[in-house]
Design a protein around this motif. Sequence first.
Motif, mmCIF file in Angstrom:
data_model
loop_
_atom_site.group_PDB
_atom_site.id
_atom_site.type_symbol
_atom_site.label_atom_id
_atom_site.label_comp_id
_atom_site.label_asym_id
_atom_site.label_seq_id
_atom_site.Cartn_x
_atom_site.Cartn_y
_atom_site.Cartn_z
ATOM 1 N N TYR A 105 0.746 -1.422 0.070
ATOM 2 C CA TYR A 105 -0.022 -0.115 0.093
ATOM 3 C C TYR A 105 0.862 1.226 -0.062
ATOM 4 C CZ TYR A 105 -4.053 -3.061 0.556
ATOM 5 O OH TYR A 105 -4.837 -4.056 0.398
ATOM 6 N N SER A 106 2.188 1.221 -0.132
ATOM 7 C CA SER A 106 3.159 2.278 -0.427
ATOM 8 C C SER A 106 3.159 3.415 0.706
ATOM 9 C CB SER A 106 2.828 2.951 -1.605
ATOM 10 O OG SER A 106 3.083 1.946 -2.845
ATOM 11 N N LEU A 107 2.964 2.668 2.055
ATOM 12 C CA LEU A 107 3.057 3.718 3.079
ATOM 13 C C LEU A 107 4.684 4.321 3.060
ATOM 14 C CD1 LEU A 107 1.224 2.248 6.263
ATOM 15 C CD2 LEU A 107 0.861 4.303 4.936
ATOM 16 N N ARG A 108 4.929 5.258 3.359
ATOM 17 C CA ARG A 108 6.353 5.875 3.389
ATOM 18 C C ARG A 108 6.901 6.030 4.780
ATOM 19 N NH1 ARG A 108 7.357 11.334 0.046
ATOM 20 N NH2 ARG A 108 9.427 10.189 0.285
ATOM 21 N N LEU A 109 7.892 5.124 5.047
ATOM 22 C CA LEU A 109 8.588 5.087 6.143
ATOM 23 C C LEU A 109 9.651 6.126 6.336
ATOM 24 C CD1 LEU A 109 8.800 1.303 6.509
ATOM 25 C CD2 LEU A 109 6.844 2.858 7.556
ATOM 26 N N ARG A 110 9.899 6.440 7.678
ATOM 27 C CA ARG A 110 10.986 7.449 8.013
ATOM 28 C C ARG A 110 12.418 7.073 8.060
ATOM 29 N NH1 ARG A 110 8.064 11.304 12.193
ATOM 30 N NH2 ARG A 110 6.671 12.356 10.866
ATOM 31 N N ASN A 111 12.579 5.674 8.249
ATOM 32 C CA ASN A 111 14.043 5.226 8.253
ATOM 33 C C ASN A 111 14.245 4.327 6.797
ATOM 34 O OD1 ASN A 111 11.950 3.106 8.764
ATOM 35 N ND2 ASN A 111 13.555 1.873 9.978
ATOM 36 N N GLN A 112 15.465 4.209 6.531
ATOM 37 C CA GLN A 112 15.861 3.670 5.323
ATOM 38 C C GLN A 112 15.902 2.255 5.626
ATOM 39 O OE1 GLN A 112 19.657 5.003 4.112
ATOM 40 N NE2 GLN A 112 20.588 3.202 5.115
ATOM 41 N N TYR A 113 15.635 1.495 4.572
ATOM 42 C CA TYR A 113 15.647 -0.001 4.750
ATOM 43 C C TYR A 113 16.058 -0.481 3.263
ATOM 44 C CZ TYR A 113 10.933 0.390 2.978
ATOM 45 O OH TYR A 113 9.846 0.839 2.201
ATOM 46 N N TRP A 114 16.358 -1.924 3.312
ATOM 47 C CA TRP A 114 16.621 -2.595 2.235
ATOM 48 C C TRP A 114 15.533 -3.419 1.921
ATOM 49 C CZ3 TRP A 114 21.139 -1.741 -0.645
ATOM 50 C CH2 TRP A 114 22.055 -0.845 0.153
ATOM 51 N N ARG A 115 15.361 -3.690 0.511
ATOM 52 C CA ARG A 115 14.018 -4.489 0.013
ATOM 53 C C ARG A 115 14.632 -5.213 -1.164
ATOM 54 N NH1 ARG A 115 9.220 -1.871 -3.525
ATOM 55 N NH2 ARG A 115 7.917 -3.804 -3.303
ATOM 56 N N ALA A 116 14.086 -6.656 -0.991
ATOM 57 C CA ALA A 116 14.328 -7.554 -2.047
ATOM 58 C C ALA A 116 13.052 -8.079 -2.499
ATOM 59 C CB ALA A 116 15.105 -8.654 -1.490
ATOM 60 N N GLU A 117 13.043 -8.021 -3.838
ATOM 61 C CA GLU A 117 11.638 -8.468 -4.352
ATOM 62 C C GLU A 117 12.126 -9.635 -5.635
ATOM 63 O OE1 GLU A 117 8.328 -6.553 -7.592
ATOM 64 O OE2 GLU A 117 9.233 -5.307 -5.965
ATOM 65 N N LYS A 118 11.220 -10.751 -5.257
ATOM 66 C CA LYS A 118 11.439 -11.707 -6.183
ATOM 67 C C LYS A 118 11.224 -11.429 -7.508
ATOM 68 C CE LYS A 118 12.042 -16.294 -6.041
ATOM 69 N NZ LYS A 118 12.914 -17.143 -5.545
ATOM 70 N N TYR A 119 11.890 -11.951 -8.408
ATOM 71 C CA TYR A 119 11.681 -11.166 -9.807
ATOM 72 C C TYR A 119 10.531 -12.194 -10.773
ATOM 73 C CZ TYR A 119 14.091 -15.418 -11.796
ATOM 74 O OH TYR A 119 14.564 -16.842 -12.010
ATOM 75 N N ASP A 120 10.196 -13.211 -10.070
ATOM 76 C CA ASP A 120 8.975 -13.924 -10.855
ATOM 77 C C ASP A 120 7.610 -13.851 -10.032
ATOM 78 O OD1 ASP A 120 10.060 -15.396 -9.004
ATOM 79 O OD2 ASP A 120 9.903 -17.390 -10.091
ATOM 80 N N ASN A 121 7.679 -13.198 -8.937
ATOM 81 C CA ASN A 121 6.677 -13.246 -8.062
ATOM 82 C C ASN A 121 6.823 -12.008 -7.146
ATOM 83 O OD1 ASN A 121 4.436 -13.434 -6.484
ATOM 84 N ND2 ASN A 121 5.155 -15.333 -5.228
ATOM 85 N N PRO A 122 6.193 -10.843 -7.702
ATOM 86 C CA PRO A 122 6.270 -9.373 -7.264
ATOM 87 C C PRO A 122 5.466 -9.417 -5.876
ATOM 88 C CG PRO A 122 4.776 -9.365 -9.146
ATOM 89 C CD PRO A 122 5.492 -10.715 -8.956
ATOM 90 N N ASN A 123 4.748 -10.296 -5.362
ATOM 91 C CA ASN A 123 4.157 -10.248 -4.202
ATOM 92 C C ASN A 123 5.207 -10.677 -2.724
ATOM 93 O OD1 ASN A 123 1.700 -9.253 -5.119
ATOM 94 N ND2 ASN A 123 1.022 -11.523 -5.415
ATOM 95 N N GLU A 124 6.243 -11.437 -3.281
ATOM 96 C CA GLU A 124 7.201 -11.777 -2.373
ATOM 97 C C GLU A 124 8.320 -11.014 -2.197
ATOM 98 O OE1 GLU A 124 9.973 -15.842 -1.863
ATOM 99 O OE2 GLU A 124 8.452 -15.942 -3.099
ATOM 100 N N ILE A 125 8.052 -10.317 -1.016
ATOM 101 C CA ILE A 125 9.113 -9.199 -0.552
ATOM 102 C C ILE A 125 9.863 -9.500 0.651
ATOM 103 C CG2 ILE A 125 9.200 -6.757 -0.083
ATOM 104 C CD1 ILE A 125 6.717 -6.390 -1.797
ATOM 105 N N ILE A 126 11.078 -9.235 0.870
ATOM 106 C CA ILE A 126 11.908 -9.480 2.029
ATOM 107 C C ILE A 126 12.536 -8.183 2.353
ATOM 108 C CG2 ILE A 126 13.635 -10.805 3.131
ATOM 109 C CD1 ILE A 126 13.007 -13.141 1.271
ATOM 110 N N THR A 127 12.331 -7.638 3.593
ATOM 111 C CA THR A 127 13.003 -6.400 3.771
ATOM 112 C C THR A 127 13.821 -6.598 5.111
ATOM 113 O OG1 THR A 127 11.216 -5.678 5.410
ATOM 114 C CG2 THR A 127 10.904 -4.881 3.287
#
Length: 166
Positions: A105-127
Motif C-alpha cells: 500500500y506504499s506507506l512511506r517510512l522515515r527510516n531507510q531499509y533494504w528491500r528484495a523483491e522476487k523477480y518472478d513473484n512481485p508479491n514476495e518481498i523481503i525487507t
Amino acid sequence: MYAIKTFDEEHRVLATGDEPELHRLVLAKYQHGEWQFPVVIEEEAAKPWDDAAYLASMRPDPQTEEREQIRAIRRAYHDDCHTIRSLAIKTGFTNQQVSYLVHKYSLRLRNQYWRAEKYDNPNEIITGQTVDLLGDKLGAPARSIRQASYSNGIVCGYYISRVPRA
C-alpha cells in the motif's frame, strides 16, 4: 410473513408484509380502483435451508481481513509510528506481515531499509533495516547485496533496492 398475489396463473407477488397491513392495503387499492383484478393473501413458504451457502458466508474474506489490517497500520502510522518495528509493536502483527502491507500500500517510512523483491513473484518481498540483516535473510553476503542495489542487479533470484528515508 404474508404476501399479496394475483389470482391468475402467474401468481405475481404484489406486496409482502403482516396480515393486517396487507388487508388494509387491499381494501385501499380496491376502493381507489387501482386493483380491479382478484388478489389473494397467502402465507409465504419458508425457503429451504442451504448448508453450503451458509458455511460459505461464514468464511472470512481475505480481502476484507487485509483491509482491516491496513486500516490498523494506517492508524498506527498516524500515531507517529514510522518504522516497521514500531508499526508491528503497535498493531500486534508480525514484522513480515507489516512489511508486506507497507510495501503493497506504499506507506512511506522515515527510516531507510533494504528491500528484495522476487523477480518472478512481485508479491514476495523481503525487507531488512540493514544490509547485513537482509543478507542473513537471503543467505547472501552484504557486499553483493550492496553492489546489486547500485546496478539494479539480482541476488539469489531477488531484485535488490534500497528505500531511502522519507
